[in-house]
Design an enzyme around this catalytic site. Structure first.
Site, PDB file in Angstrom:
ATOM      1  N   ASP A 208       0.820  -1.212   0.000  1.00 16.48           N
ATOM      2  CA  ASP A 208       0.000   0.000   0.000  1.00 16.48           C
ATOM      3  C   ASP A 208       0.858   1.268   0.000  1.00 16.48           C
ATOM      4  OD1 ASP A 208      -2.328   1.564   0.315  1.00 16.48           O
ATOM      5  OD2 ASP A 208      -2.115   1.536   2.498  1.00 16.48           O
ATOM      6  N   GLU A 452       3.200  -8.639   7.130  1.00 16.59           N
ATOM      7  CA  GLU A 452       1.926  -9.262   6.764  1.00 16.59           C
ATOM      8  C   GLU A 452       2.005 -10.170   5.547  1.00 16.59           C
ATOM      9  OE1 GLU A 452      -1.247  -6.452   6.346  1.00 16.59           O
ATOM     10  OE2 GLU A 452      -0.883  -5.528   8.286  1.00 16.59           O
ATOM     11  N   TYR A 505      -6.908  -3.277  12.324  1.00  8.45           N
ATOM     12  CA  TYR A 505      -7.645  -2.034  12.066  1.00  8.45           C
ATOM     13  C   TYR A 505      -9.113  -2.239  12.420  1.00  8.45           C
ATOM     14  CZ  TYR A 505      -3.436  -0.338   9.799  1.00  8.45           C
ATOM     15  OH  TYR A 505      -2.152   0.074   9.561  1.00  8.45           O
ATOM     16  N   GLU A 541       0.810  -1.758  14.198  1.00  5.15           N
ATOM     17  CA  GLU A 541       0.032  -0.821  13.380  1.00  5.15           C
ATOM     18  C   GLU A 541      -1.377  -0.749  13.946  1.00  5.15           C
ATOM     19  OE1 GLU A 541      -0.215  -1.569   9.113  1.00  5.15           O
ATOM     20  OE2 GLU A 541       1.928  -2.001   9.011  1.00  5.15           O
TER      21      GLU A 541
END
Ligand code: GCB
Length: 647
Positions: A208, A452, A505, A541
């Site tokens: 990303d 990840e 998230y 994160e």
């Protein structure tokens, strides 16, 4: 734990043996520094540039562009180095270019470098993304695969062929990613001519951030004598108030050499010295290297001067290299991260090398601004998401006491074909390049081998077991992690790591808009991971996008209010768990950054607490208040930083 001196020596020798035995790479990669025996000539500035727009992207090789001045091959433009080329022009084809681009720089080499054949001249590229080939005066001198680590070549013979000292450096750089590069990518050709123009292709990536390309870090020429200090490895420890610096020096160009190693304090006073290629320096009344906000004098660095003398019958060689050394230890228990035997709590950020116009190009004003912002924020650490950052940044971390989790470029390993032997071999080389470059930085306390990956896939077990073991063999003194997303039950690499790093998230990608799920889901997550593995956890994160200046209350996604509340809800759980096994929290992200275009990104990723131009969003003040409070609780604040509001 403080090792007794003899074990310390053994540990260093063991490291030496490993470095000598199982390595895929040869030679050191010391940062080029000027000294009485070494000169540095930096080649930053304007280079000549040409993108190979031919359909095959091979015109430059077919016509051997490196054999002549680039401007003689066709139209060229100015291109700054270091910088990504993507955002420099008004041409969308350059921004989105995939394939070979060509850079060229001409210079005059100092006469004594040509005349004096006891001087070794080395060309070094700080980094170029992704594949690079370099020619000097039309002669190929080196090739390198990988976008974030330095490479170099000795060019003494090539430049001496032209006694005028004129030197033309040509570099071809290709940003094409394949399933076997790090990070991986895949080119897809669209052959349906009813839908796509002739030759249309796209590069799919599984990470990303914008795949910025070009020469991202300084290119320079430096000299050493023919007999020279090739590499230095230091491992530090202490016992009571005696610091212990085990060192190993490797020498090239001389069969026998005398080495004198002197450690100096900040005032330039010698505090310890030794002779020979390895040994242990003992420092009385040691000043340890402490992280920012944990000590009144953080980031203390000694200078280790290595002085080599060698003779080959005809000539006497003297080489001097000075390495900054911070003396500190790192250890991990099942619930704690210890620096100098004191529990350390990471309150920091994830970053990107990313800014307007420059893309990923090294930029001193930006670097200094970012460090000022980190200090303003009360951040004591960051992770080099998702690739190794410039050495200049790590040097700043050493000096300012900012703790670093140093990450490899293994981001977006999502395709099962990226777990094959070719990928694995390359990953091992990248870990060697990374450890070789960064092993002596006191600020680097942990290696992160990947972010990840699709580690639930069957081949991931062997793959990560191998990469993590290799990294531990390379450096037994630092813990190793890899960054997991939320699949604790299936994650294959975690059994091998020392610290569990988790990205999630909640109320963003999962249950979007439902702020009330964070407390319960995060709590469950932590209990599962720690219950299963009994290892300390870092929230590596968490965050939410906020378009700066957009306000809605009650909060909705993409507003500054929503970002704030996501953070505050996470913080409630952090405060419960840090009393147990949570050893750190790293916000995603320090600043907004550019990504490829897509329906979930509004001119890039907006999860920054600062805008891309480094202005604070509301969330920055939430974090600032929290980080200073944490520092007050856990650290020993330096006097001048006690009043953050006055900063
Ligand atoms: C992640 C990735 C990071 C992304 C972030 C996001 O898990 O590690 O590279 O930018 O999420 O914002 O989606």
């Amino acid at each position: 734990m403080c090792l007794p001196v003899t074990r310390q020596v053994l540990r260093a020798l063991w490291l030496f043996a490993l470095l000598d035995a199982g390595l895929l790479l040869d030679g050191g990669m010391l940062y080029p520094r000027e000294s009485s025996s070494r000169e540095v000539k930096e080649l930053s500035g304007l280079w000549v540039f040409r993108a190979d727009r031919s359909p095959s992207r091979k015109q430059g090789f077919d016509e051997a562009w490196y054999k002549q001045r680039l401007e003689e091959t066709g139209p060229v433009i100015d291109m700054p180095v270091p910088a990504s080329y993507n955002d420099i022009t008004q041409d969308p084809a350059i921004r989105d270019f995939i394939g070979w681009v060509w850079y060229e720089r001409e210079l005059v080499v100092p006469t004594h470098w040509i005349r004096d054949d006891t001087i070794r001249v080395v060309l070094r590229v700080g980094s170029a993304h992704y594949n690079s080939i370099v020619w000097v005066n039309g002669v190929s001198v080196t090739q390198h695969e990988g976008g974030h680590l330095p490479f170099e070549a000795e060019v003494s013979d090539v430049i001496r062929k032209d006694p005028t000292g004129s030197c033309r450096i040509t570099t071809a750089v290709n940003n094409t990613l394949t399933l076997e590069t790090l990070p991986p990518g895949n080119i897809q050709y669209m052959n349906d001519r009813t839908r796509y123009p002739d030759g249309f292709f796209v590069q799919s990536i599984y990470f990303d951030f914008f795949n910025y390309a070009g020469i991202h870090r300084p290119v320079l020429l430096y000299t050493t004598p023919k007999a020279y200090v090739d590499d230095i490895t230091v491992v530090t420890n202490f016992s009571d108030n005696t610091g212990l610096v085990s060192y190993i020096v490797s020498v090239k160009g001389a069969v026998t050499a005398a080495l004198k190693v002197t450690l100096m304090d900040k005032q330039g006073h010698c505090v310890a010295s030794s002779n020979g290629p390895f040994g242990v320096l003992k420092v009385q009344d040691v000043k340890l290297w402490w992280p920012y906000l944990t000590h009144e004098n953080p980031g203390y660095l000694y200078s280790m001067e290595v002085r080599l003398s060698a003779a080959d019958g005809r000539t006497t060689y003297e080489d001097v290299y000075t390495l900054p050394v911070g003396i500190r230890t790192v250890n991990v228990t099942s619930t704690q991260f210890l620096i100098n035997n004191k529990p350390f709590y990471f309150h920091g950020v994830n970053k990107h090398e990313d800014s307007d116009i420059r893309g990923k190009g090294l930029d001193w004003p930006l670097i200094v601004k970012d460090f000022n912002l980190l200090k303003w924020l009360g951040a004591n650490s960051f992770r080099t998401s998702h690739y190794p950052y410039a050495e200049e940044i790590l040097q700043m971390c050493d000096r300012h006491g900012i703790v670093v989790i140093d990450e490899s470029p293994a981001v977006g390993i999502k395709d099962i074909r990226s777990f094959g032997n070719a990928s694995l071999s390359h990953h091992l080389i990248v870990m060697e390049e990374l450890v070789r470059r960064d092993k002596n930085h006191a600020s680097v306390v942990m290696w992160s081998v990947a972010n990840e990956p699709a580690s639930e896939m069957p081949p991931a077990d062997y793959y990560f077991k191998t990469v993590i073991k290799h990294t531990k063999d390379l450096d037994p003194t630092r813990p190793v992690t890899f960054i997991s997303s939320s699949n604790f039950a299936r994650d294959k690499g975690v059994p091998y790591v020392d610290v569990i790093c988790i990205n999630n998230y909640f109320s963003w990608y999962h249950d979007p808009g439902h702020l009330e799920v964070i407390l319960i889901q995060l709590n469950t997550e932590y209990e599962n991971w720690h219950g299963k593995y009994k290892k300390p956890i870092i929230q590596s994160e968490y965050g939410a996008d906020a378009v700066p200046g957009v306000h809605v209350d009650p909060p909705v996604m993409f507003t500054e209010e929503y970002q704030k509340i996501v953070l505050q809800n996470y913080h409630k759980v952090f405060d419960q768990k840090r009393a147990q096994y949570l050893i750190g929290e790293l916000i995603w992200n320090f600043a907004d950054f550019m990504t490829t275009q897509g329906v979930t990104r509004v001119v890039g990723n907006k999860k920054g607490i600062f805008t891309r131009q480094r202005q604070p969003k509301a969330a920055a003040f939430v974090l600032k208040e929290r980080y200073w409070r944490l520092a007050n609780e856990t650290g020993r604040l330096p006097l001048w930083t006690k009043y953050p509001c006055s900063l």
